[in-house]
Design a protein around this motif. Structure first.
Motif, PDB file in Angstrom:
ATOM      1  N   GLY A 142      -0.432  -8.505  17.682  1.00 10.95           N
ATOM      2  CA  GLY A 142      -1.029  -9.669  18.255  1.00 10.95           C
ATOM      3  C   GLY A 142       0.161 -10.537  18.808  1.00 10.95           C
ATOM      4  N   PHE A 143       0.931 -10.868  18.329  1.00 11.35           N
ATOM      5  CA  PHE A 143       2.418 -11.691  18.805  1.00 11.35           C
ATOM      6  C   PHE A 143       2.671 -11.094  20.073  1.00 11.35           C
ATOM      7  CE2 PHE A 143       6.651 -13.060  19.274  1.00 11.35           C
ATOM      8  CZ  PHE A 143       6.270 -14.649  18.847  1.00 11.35           C
ATOM      9  N   VAL A 144       2.763  -9.833  20.494  1.00  5.80           N
ATOM     10  CA  VAL A 144       3.182  -9.327  21.582  1.00  5.80           C
ATOM     11  C   VAL A 144       2.243  -9.437  22.647  1.00  5.80           C
ATOM     12  CG1 VAL A 144       3.896  -7.132  22.774  1.00  5.80           C
ATOM     13  CG2 VAL A 144       4.990  -7.695  20.525  1.00  5.80           C
ATOM     14  N   LEU A 145       1.138  -9.369  22.394  1.00  5.37           N
ATOM     15  CA  LEU A 145      -0.068  -9.522  23.303  1.00  5.37           C
ATOM     16  C   LEU A 145      -0.177 -10.900  23.710  1.00  5.37           C
ATOM     17  CD1 LEU A 145      -2.982  -7.211  21.937  1.00  5.37           C
ATOM     18  CD2 LEU A 145      -1.341  -6.657  24.022  1.00  5.37           C
ATOM     19  N   ALA A 146      -0.091 -11.741  22.729  1.00  6.53           N
ATOM     20  CA  ALA A 146      -0.097 -13.203  23.199  1.00  6.53           C
ATOM     21  C   ALA A 146       1.008 -13.581  24.047  1.00  6.53           C
ATOM     22  CB  ALA A 146      -0.087 -14.122  21.987  1.00  6.53           C
ATOM     23  N   ALA A 147       2.175 -13.122  23.729  1.00  8.53           N
ATOM     24  CA  ALA A 147       3.247 -13.270  24.377  1.00  8.53           C
ATOM     25  C   ALA A 147       3.107 -12.891  26.051  1.00  8.53           C
ATOM     26  CB  ALA A 147       4.657 -12.661  23.973  1.00  8.53           C
ATOM     27  N   VAL A 148       2.574 -11.587  26.216  1.00  7.99           N
ATOM     28  CA  VAL A 148       2.315 -11.249  27.633  1.00  7.99           C
ATOM     29  C   VAL A 148       1.287 -12.187  28.131  1.00  7.99           C
ATOM     30  CG1 VAL A 148       1.145  -9.158  28.543  1.00  7.99           C
ATOM     31  CG2 VAL A 148       2.985  -8.873  27.043  1.00  7.99           C
ATOM     32  N   MET A 149       0.393 -12.331  27.566  1.00  8.21           N
ATOM     33  CA  MET A 149      -0.757 -13.223  28.054  1.00  8.21           C
ATOM     34  C   MET A 149      -0.061 -14.721  28.425  1.00  8.21           C
ATOM     35  SD  MET A 149      -4.029 -12.702  28.336  1.00  8.21           S
ATOM     36  CE  MET A 149      -4.966 -13.834  29.284  1.00  8.21           C
ATOM     37  N   LEU A 150       0.792 -15.231  27.818  1.00 10.72           N
ATOM     38  CA  LEU A 150       1.202 -16.415  28.060  1.00 10.72           C
ATOM     39  C   LEU A 150       2.342 -16.468  29.348  1.00 10.72           C
ATOM     40  CD1 LEU A 150       1.878 -19.477  27.071  1.00 10.72           C
ATOM     41  CD2 LEU A 150       3.788 -18.540  25.833  1.00 10.72           C
ATOM     42  N   ALA A 151       3.018 -15.304  29.360  1.00  9.43           N
ATOM     43  CA  ALA A 151       3.765 -15.078  30.608  1.00  9.43           C
ATOM     44  C   ALA A 151       2.993 -14.806  31.793  1.00  9.43           C
ATOM     45  CB  ALA A 151       4.640 -13.565  30.303  1.00  9.43           C
ATOM     46  N   GLU A 152       1.670 -14.025  31.832  1.00  9.64           N
ATOM     47  CA  GLU A 152       0.836 -14.010  32.783  1.00  9.64           C
ATOM     48  C   GLU A 152       0.322 -15.426  33.491  1.00  9.64           C
ATOM     49  OE1 GLU A 152      -2.645 -11.259  32.423  1.00  9.64           O
ATOM     50  OE2 GLU A 152      -1.274  -9.805  31.999  1.00  9.64           O
ATOM     51  N   ILE A 153      -0.049 -16.142  32.504  1.00 16.70           N
ATOM     52  CA  ILE A 153      -0.744 -17.470  32.660  1.00 16.70           C
ATOM     53  C   ILE A 153       0.269 -18.372  33.346  1.00 16.70           C
ATOM     54  CG2 ILE A 153      -1.704 -19.621  31.737  1.00 16.70           C
ATOM     55  CD1 ILE A 153      -3.154 -17.990  29.642  1.00 16.70           C
ATOM     56  N   SER A 154       1.407 -18.352  32.837  1.00 18.16           N
ATOM     57  CA  SER A 154       2.833 -19.311  33.369  1.00 18.16           C
ATOM     58  C   SER A 154       2.948 -18.647  34.654  1.00 18.16           C
ATOM     59  CB  SER A 154       3.849 -19.157  32.364  1.00 18.16           C
ATOM     60  OG  SER A 154       4.207 -17.819  31.915  1.00 18.16           O
ATOM     61  N   ALA A 155       2.932 -17.330  34.891  1.00 19.85           N
ATOM     62  CA  ALA A 155       3.398 -16.717  36.409  1.00 19.85           C
ATOM     63  C   ALA A 155       2.296 -17.190  37.372  1.00 19.85           C
ATOM     64  CB  ALA A 155       3.216 -15.170  36.278  1.00 19.85           C
TER      65      ALA A 155
END
Lengths: 172, 119
Positions: A95-108
């Motif tokens: 879950g942590f990894v997926l949330a980090a990926v999501m955060l990276a996507e949104i900030s991108a």
């Protein structure tokens, strides 16, 4: 103003129903929440001026695809919840990894849209769809510019049909 | 252009309000003396046996799958029908090709007896 209120309300509903789909204990309830989710997405399509897509969303997704989901839920016997206790630590790590990926996507997305001038975005968004009927625009585009994907779609449907028959028939 | 949906919005609000009103009003006015027989899902008729969440035959799934496929096929025909006047013969040939590929699948389903409800 009014449109942004409507959009954020709908977005909140979509997110809420999405959370309910994954958290509801009863699988049939999950599917019902999924229908509500699809209907809210259809309303977003209406807001974007894509009426044809909205109707298709209701007819095919909320009507047809969900029936398939229900059948799958009924076919696999899910009377009890998964009582084999899942590995909590591993789950939280994933879950942590997926949330980090999501955060990276949104900030991108945020950085990218900030770098791009707003007028170009607005010009790209404001397509003159309303001059002719929405369905007609879809038809003209689909049957001229997107001819090959359309014909490929028929092959995809054929493969789906044959695959379903092969899997589900007792004797071929 | 969203303003053209205001009547539909009013209609939805009235429908939801009427449903809520009916439930709440009935709850307020009605006399409630429940007993075991009254609380059954079906008060008369055959008594319910077993769980509703039973496993279904795969044949229902097959029928549903075929339904969705032909549903999607029909969906493609709506924009085609609307813009056929401009597409002319070219559009007609395109759609005939599309339908031909799907008719192959239809005959496959027919020949394999997927459309029959054999026991």
């Amino acid at each position: 103003m009014f449109e942004s209120i409507l959009f954020y309300t709908l977005a909140a509903f979509i997110l809420g129903f999405g959370v309910l789909v994954v958290t509801a204990r009863n699988t049939v309830h999950c599917v019902v929440f999924l229908v509500a989710n699809f209907l809210c997405v259809a309303m977003i399509y209406v807001m974007l001026g894509a009426e044809f897509l909205a109707i298709i969303q209701v007819l095919v997704y909320a009507g047809g695809i969900v029936v398939l989901y229900l059948f799958v839920v009924m076919l696999v016997n899910l009377k009890r919840g998964p009582d084999a206790a899942p590995d909590r630590r591993r789950q939280s790590r994933v879950g942590f990894v997926l949330a980090a990926v999501m955060l990276a996507e949104i900030s991108a997305i945020l950085v990218y849209s900030a770098a791009r001038p707003a007028s170009a975005v607005a010009a790209a968004a404001a397509t003159p769809l309303q001059t002719v009927g929405n369905t007609e625009v879809v038809g003209m585009l689909l049957y001229t510019d997107y001819l090959i994907p359309f014909e490929v779609a028929s092959m995809l449907l054929l493969v789906a049909m044959i695959g379903a028959i092969l899997l589900a028939k007792k004797e071929i | 252009m969203l303003t053209s949906y205001v009547p539909i919005f009013i209609f939805i609000v009235i429908a939801a309000a009427f449903a809520a009103f009916t439930i709440v009003f009935a709850r307020l006015v009605s006399a409630q003396k429940p007993n075991a027989i009254k609380l059954e899902p079906y008060e008369c008729g055959i008594e319910a046996a077993g769980d509703a969440r039973d496993r279904y035959s795969i044949r229902y799934y097959l029928i549903a799958m075929l339904f969705v496929i032909f549903d999607v096929e029909t969906v493609f025909m709506f924009p085609w029908a609307v813009s056929l006047g401009k597409l002319a013969v070219f559009g007609l040939i395109e759609m005939l090709l599309f339908l031909f590929i799907l008719v192959v699948g239809y005959f496959y389903a027919w020949r394999k007896g997927a459309l029959e409800w054999q026991l």
